[in-house]
Enzyme design. Structure first.
Site, short mmCIF file in Angstrom:
data_model
loop_
_atom_site.label_atom_id
_atom_site.label_comp_id
_atom_site.label_asym_id
_atom_site.label_seq_id
_atom_site.Cartn_x
_atom_site.Cartn_y
_atom_site.Cartn_z
N ASP A 1 -5.04 -19.04 -26.94
CA ASP A 1 -5.38 -18.38 -25.69
C ASP A 1 -5.66 -16.92 -26.04
O ASP A 1 -5.02 -16.36 -26.95
CB ASP A 1 -4.25 -18.48 -24.67
CG ASP A 1 -4.76 -18.15 -23.27
OD1 ASP A 1 -5.82 -18.68 -22.89
OD2 ASP A 1 -4.12 -17.35 -22.56
N LYS B 1 -17.45 -11.08 -37.72
CA LYS B 1 -16.52 -11.08 -36.59
C LYS B 1 -15.20 -11.78 -36.96
O LYS B 1 -14.13 -11.28 -36.67
CB LYS B 1 -17.17 -11.74 -35.36
CG LYS B 1 -16.27 -11.64 -34.13
CD LYS B 1 -16.87 -12.24 -32.88
CE LYS B 1 -15.78 -12.38 -31.82
NZ LYS B 1 -16.16 -13.16 -30.65
N ARG C 1 -8.97 -13.45 -33.17
CA ARG C 1 -8.86 -14.91 -33.39
C ARG C 1 -8.74 -15.21 -34.87
O ARG C 1 -7.95 -16.05 -35.28
CB ARG C 1 -10.06 -15.62 -32.76
CG ARG C 1 -9.87 -17.11 -32.63
CD ARG C 1 -10.90 -17.77 -31.73
NE ARG C 1 -10.80 -17.31 -30.37
CZ ARG C 1 -11.55 -16.37 -29.82
NH1 ARG C 1 -12.52 -15.79 -30.51
NH2 ARG C 1 -11.37 -15.97 -28.58
P1 IMP Z 1 -9.69 -18.47 -23.47
O1 IMP Z 1 -8.87 -18.03 -24.63
O2 IMP Z 1 -10.62 -19.58 -23.82
O3 IMP Z 1 -8.85 -18.71 -22.25
O4 IMP Z 1 -10.70 -17.28 -23.12
C1 IMP Z 1 -10.32 -16.08 -22.59
C2 IMP Z 1 -11.48 -15.15 -22.24
O5 IMP Z 1 -11.24 -13.93 -22.93
C3 IMP Z 1 -12.87 -15.58 -22.63
O6 IMP Z 1 -13.50 -16.32 -21.63
C4 IMP Z 1 -13.56 -14.22 -22.79
O7 IMP Z 1 -13.94 -13.71 -21.55
C5 IMP Z 1 -12.45 -13.34 -23.35
N1 IMP Z 1 -12.48 -13.36 -24.82
C6 IMP Z 1 -11.55 -13.91 -25.65
N2 IMP Z 1 -11.92 -13.75 -26.95
C7 IMP Z 1 -13.10 -13.10 -26.91
C8 IMP Z 1 -13.99 -12.68 -27.95
O8 IMP Z 1 -13.80 -12.88 -29.15
N3 IMP Z 1 -15.10 -12.03 -27.52
C9 IMP Z 1 -15.37 -11.79 -26.21
N4 IMP Z 1 -14.61 -12.20 -25.22
C10 IMP Z 1 -13.45 -12.84 -25.56
#
Ligand code: IMP
Length: 199
Positions: A69, A177, A183
Site C-alpha cells: 500500500d 524510478k 516501492r
Molecule cells: P495503492 O498503493 O495502489 O493503494 O495506490 C495509492 C495511490 O498513491 C496511487 O493511486 C497513486 O495515486 C499514489 N501513488 C503511490 N505510489 C505512487 C508512485 O510511485 N507514483 C505516483 N503516485 C503514486
C-alpha cells in the site's frame, strides 16, 4: 518452485517482484490467476491496508501472499492525501482529477513549502492468519511542482520533483524510478527479510 501470491493485477509490479525473486526459487502468482476481487481499503494506515490486502488474497488463494500500500504525503496539507491518495478528488477519481486537486490545494505556496514524500509498505504473510507479517517500508522525498511534467509512471508522478535528478518522477525511466522509489526500497527491504526466512 515455491509460489507466492501477489495481491495486485498490475503487470509491471508482478514483473518487477518476480525478477527480484527468480533466483530464490519463488514464483510470483498474480491475483488475477484466482479471480480475486480487490478488497476495500478501510484501514487508516498503509500498514493496515497492506495487511488487509494480503490477508484477503491469502484467504482466497490458500497461498502465502505479498501486498503493498502506498501514497503521497504533502507537508503543507498535514500529510494528506496519505492513505486517501487514490481517491483524493473523490471515490473513483482518476489521476488527472487527483493531480488537479493537489495543484489547487497548493495554489500560491512557494517551493519551500511544497515538500512531500511517497511512502510504500510491502508485507508478506506466510498464511491468512499469520500473526507476524514481514514488513518492508520505503520513503522517497521530493517537492510538488507547479505544473505536470513527463508522461512515464502513474498517479502523482508528473507533479513529483525528484531533487537529486532535477526532473519529475514521470520523466524517469522505470529502471531509474525503481532504484530511487519508495516501492523499490520497500521491496528490497522485504526481499532481504524473505531471504532471511529461507536460511
Ligand atoms: P495503492 O498503493 O495502489 O493503494 O495506490 C495509492 C495511490 O498513491 C496511487 O493511486 C497513486 O495515486 C499514489 N501513488 C503511490 N505510489 C505512487 C508512485 O510511485 N507514483 C505516483 N503516485 C503514486
Amino acid at each position: 518452485m515455491k509460489k507466492i501470491l501477489l495481491a495486485s493485477n498490475n503487470p509491471g509490479k508482478v514483473r518487477e517482484i518476480q525478477a527480484m525473486l527468480i533466483n530464490d526459487g519463488i514464483e510470483i502468482v498474480p491475483q488475477s490467476a484466482f479471480q480475486i476481487p480487490d478488497v476495500e481499503e478501510v484501514g487508516l494506515t498503509f500498514v493496515e491496508n497492506a495487511i488487509l490486502k494480503a490477508q484477503h488474497a491469502s484467504k482466497l488463494s490458500g497461498l502465502p501472499a505479498i501486498a503493498d500500500d502506498s501514497g503521497l504525503e504533502v507537508d503543507a496539507l498535514g500529510g494528506a492525501p496519505g492513505v486517501f491518495s487514490a481517491r483524493y478528488a473523490g471515490v473513483g477519481a482518476n489521476d488527472t482529477a487527483n493531480n488537479a486537486k493537489l495543484l489547487r490545494d497548493l495554489e500560491g505556496i512557494p517551493d519551500a513549502g511544497r515538500t512531500a514524500r511517497f511512502r510504500c509498505v510491502m508485507v508478506f504473510l506466510r498464511h491468512k492468519q499469520d500473526p507476524s507479517p514481514l514488513i518492508g517500508q520505503g520513503v522517497w522525498e521530493g517537492i510538488i511542482l507547479h505544473e505536470p511534467r513527463g508522461v512515464q509512471g502513474f498517479g502523482y508522478d508528473p507533479l513529483f520533483l525528484v531533487p537529486e535528478k532535477g526532473c519529475a518522477s514521470a520523466e524517469l525511466s522505470p529502471e531509474e524510478k525503481n532504484q530511487l522509489s519508495h516501492r523499490g526500497k520497500a521491496l528490497r527491504e522485504l526481499v532481504a527479510q524473505l531471504r532471511g526466512l529461507a536460511e
